[in-house]
Design a protein around this motif. Structure first.
Motif, PDB file in Angstrom:
ATOM      1  N   SER A   1       2.049  -0.002  -2.839  1.00 46.84           N
ATOM      2  CA  SER A   1       0.840  -0.536  -3.062  1.00 46.84           C
ATOM      3  C   SER A   1      -0.284   0.498  -2.601  1.00 46.84           C
TER       4      SER A   1
ATOM      5  N   SER B   1      -0.378   3.214  -5.160  1.00 50.54           N
ATOM      6  CA  SER B   1      -1.231   2.573  -6.300  1.00 50.54           C
ATOM      7  C   SER B   1      -2.712   2.415  -6.149  1.00 50.54           C
TER       8      SER B   1
ATOM      9  N   SER C   1      -4.018   5.882  -6.192  1.00 50.50           N
ATOM     10  CA  SER C   1      -4.426   6.315  -7.740  1.00 50.50           C
ATOM     11  C   SER C   1      -5.690   5.600  -8.197  1.00 50.50           C
TER      12      SER C   1
END
Length: 68
Positions: free
Chosen positions: A10, A13, A16
């Motif tokens: 997570s 992510s 990102s």
């Protein structure tokens, strides 16, 4: 998949997403859009900091998660 690995996934992510928002803020011509992307980036940065703290706690609570 362990809880720690899911939390770390997570985090990756979120990093990102942060990079994507940063890119959008840089290429956007509209000042309001730039401001919105920047505000979203700031919120994501706060969440990233919270997740990093949580990972630290997980590693302290569960030594087998350390460094994985």
């Amino acid at each position: 998949m362990t809880v720690a690995s899911q939390v770390k996934q997570s985090l990756a992510s979120l990093k990102s997403i942060h990079a994507g928002l940063q890119g959008l803020a840089l290429i956007s011509q509209d000042e309001e859009a730039q401001r919105t992307f920047h505000e979203a980036m700031m919120m994501i940065e706060e969440i990233i900091a919270d997740i990093k703290k949580r990972i630290g706690k997980l590693e302290l609570e569960e030594p087998q998660y350390h460094g994985k």
